[in-house]
Design a protein around this motif. Structure first.
Motif, PDB file in Angstrom:
ATOM      1  N   ILE A  54       0.913  -1.082  -0.156  1.00 16.39           N
ATOM      2  CA  ILE A  54       0.120   0.121  -0.037  1.00 16.39           C
ATOM      3  C   ILE A  54       0.910   1.162   0.050  1.00 16.39           C
ATOM      4  CG2 ILE A  54      -1.648   1.315   1.107  1.00 16.39           C
ATOM      5  CD1 ILE A  54      -2.894  -1.528   2.374  1.00 16.39           C
ATOM      6  N   GLY A  55       2.092   1.036   0.861  1.00 18.01           N
ATOM      7  CA  GLY A  55       2.856   2.249   0.883  1.00 18.01           C
ATOM      8  C   GLY A  55       3.643   2.516  -0.509  1.00 18.01           C
ATOM      9  N   GLU A  56       3.688   1.661  -1.427  1.00 17.48           N
ATOM     10  CA  GLU A  56       4.194   1.734  -2.796  1.00 17.48           C
ATOM     11  C   GLU A  56       3.448   2.034  -3.697  1.00 17.48           C
ATOM     12  OE1 GLU A  56       6.968   1.955  -5.812  1.00 17.48           O
ATOM     13  OE2 GLU A  56       7.179   1.870  -3.766  1.00 17.48           O
ATOM     14  N   LYS A  57       1.933   1.525  -3.743  1.00 17.21           N
ATOM     15  CA  LYS A  57       0.850   1.650  -4.627  1.00 17.21           C
ATOM     16  C   LYS A  57      -0.191   2.382  -4.505  1.00 17.21           C
ATOM     17  CE  LYS A  57       2.656  -2.816  -6.779  1.00 17.21           C
ATOM     18  NZ  LYS A  57       2.054  -4.310  -6.898  1.00 17.21           N
ATOM     19  N   GLY A  58      -0.295   2.589  -2.987  1.00 14.99           N
ATOM     20  CA  GLY A  58      -1.403   3.150  -2.698  1.00 14.99           C
ATOM     21  C   GLY A  58      -2.586   2.224  -2.617  1.00 14.99           C
ATOM     22  N   PHE A  59      -3.767   2.664  -1.895  1.00 18.81           N
ATOM     23  CA  PHE A  59      -4.799   1.769  -1.332  1.00 18.81           C
ATOM     24  C   PHE A  59      -5.535   1.661  -2.589  1.00 18.81           C
ATOM     25  CE2 PHE A  59      -8.772   0.123   0.112  1.00 18.81           C
ATOM     26  CZ  PHE A  59      -8.259  -0.482   1.587  1.00 18.81           C
TER      27      PHE A  59
END
Length: 371
Positions: A54-59
């Protein structure tokens, strides 16, 4: 305001709460204490990898959380489905809340491109509106729960069923709902009801046994064995299969499976030994059960059943079929030098020895001999 249908809205992380009835979370976890839930999630639910994603691609907005309104706090929502994603997002935005693995959480949050402060959700009027979806996703779907979580979920569905239905009919209805079969549903629910008895009895004071260490999968596999089931009083022929449960024997079974000695071993040993345990609980072999109760190992006790007799009979039949195949193939052999002569001699020696031993044993018991 609760929304009907499948409308997706965004809700602040601060307005989301953990679900006290989540089948996945042990009852001993106080879901009102965020720090305790976070500790359990970080320790058991592989949240770290999800934080990285999630930190890399977003939710991913295509997988919103499924929530219901909290009846106790205004503007609060209970996360019925999506607690791992909720936890990962919460720690990305508030890494200081991590009660364990703090360094890893802080490092991931520091390097993350995305720090969600609100999440996409679908708000349902009631928990019941979400339960059917959970069955598809977590019982037969791609994110299967462990056996105890599945059993807890099925128990929730059970409470919704028409009380005029028979027990057998209820099993079939639930099986349809989750895309499974009635025997599987029955076994999980019976296991859950027995587990509740054990939990209510404080796990019979067995050291280090609790709702987080109880291996439910092994337990419900055990009670599916016919002799084990009969031993503790399960009767699948009546409306209430647990009507005549023998709690003394249930306690005994629980100890055999879970109580560990000084060498960190249980009486059962590995779960693959459940077959042997079932064998010594066969009413035909009271001597085997007595030996096991008196401290003999499962292997030694099982020798007092007809397990060895059955094994020898089975292997003799296999050997006969193998030799029959060899005999029929002899005329087709091109190079007889490939045959191991010493091996043939040993086979012949064993065959004659087994034959003679069996013949002498039968003569001693005045039984018709092999001649």
């Amino acid at each position: 305001m609760a929304i009907k249908g499948t409308d997706i809205i965004k809700i602040s992380l601060d307005n989301l709460k953990y679900d006290s009835l989540n089948p996945r979370i042990p009852r001993s976890i106080d879901t009102q204490r965020e720090d305790i839930v976070l500790e359990w999630m970080l320790g058991r639910e592989n949240v770290i990898d999800l934080m990285n994603s999630i930190g890399e691609k977003g939710f991913f907005p295509g997988e919103p959380l499924l929530v219901i309104h909290d009846n106790e706090e205004v503007d609060k929502y209970i996360v019925v489905e999506g607690n791992r994603r909720f936890t990962a997002s919460l720690l990305l935005s508030h890494p200081q809340k991590a009660p364990i693995k703090k360094n890893s959480v802080i490092e991931i949050a520091s390097n993350a491109k995305f720090h969600p402060t609100e999440l996409p959700v679908i708000c349902f009027p009631s928990r019941e509106d979400i339960l059917d979806y959970l069955g598809y996703r977590h019982i037969t779907g791609v994110e299967a729960w462990d056996a105890l979580a599945k059993a807890r979920y099925l128990s929730q569905l059970w409470e919704r069923l028409d009380q005029d239905l028979s027990t057998a009919q209820k099993y079939k209805v639930l099986a349809k709902q989750i895309g499974s079969n009635a025997p599987y549903v029955r076994q999980l629910l019976l296991g859950k009801m027995l587990y509740d008895i054990i939990e209510t009895s404080n796990f019979y004071s067995i050291s280090n046994l609790n709702d987080q260490t109880f291996e439910f999968g092994t337990f419900y596999t055990a009670i599916a064995k016919p002799n084990i089931a009969k031993y503790i009083g399960i009767n699948n022929e009546i409306e209430n299969p647990l009507q005549d449960i023998d709690e003394t024997h249930l306690s005994e079974l629980t100890r055999w499976i879970f109580e560990k000695n000084a060498e960190n071993q249980t009486r059962l040993g590995e779960s693959r030994n459940l077959g042997k345990l079932d064998k010594i609980l066969d009413p035909r072999y009271p001597v085997a059960l007595k030996a096991f109760r008196n401290g003999d190992s499962l292997s030694i006790a099982s020798e007092l059943t007809n397990e060895i007799d059955e094994l020898v009979a089975k292997k003799l039949l296999e050997a006969y079929r193998a030799m029959e195949l060899v005999w029929n193939s002899i005329p087709k052999i091109n190079d007889y030098s490939t045959i191991d002569k010493d091996l043939l001699k040993n086979i012949n020696r064993y065959v004659q020895g087994v034959y003679q031993a069996a013949k002498e044993a039968l003569e001693k018991k005045d039984i018709e001999t092999l001649d």
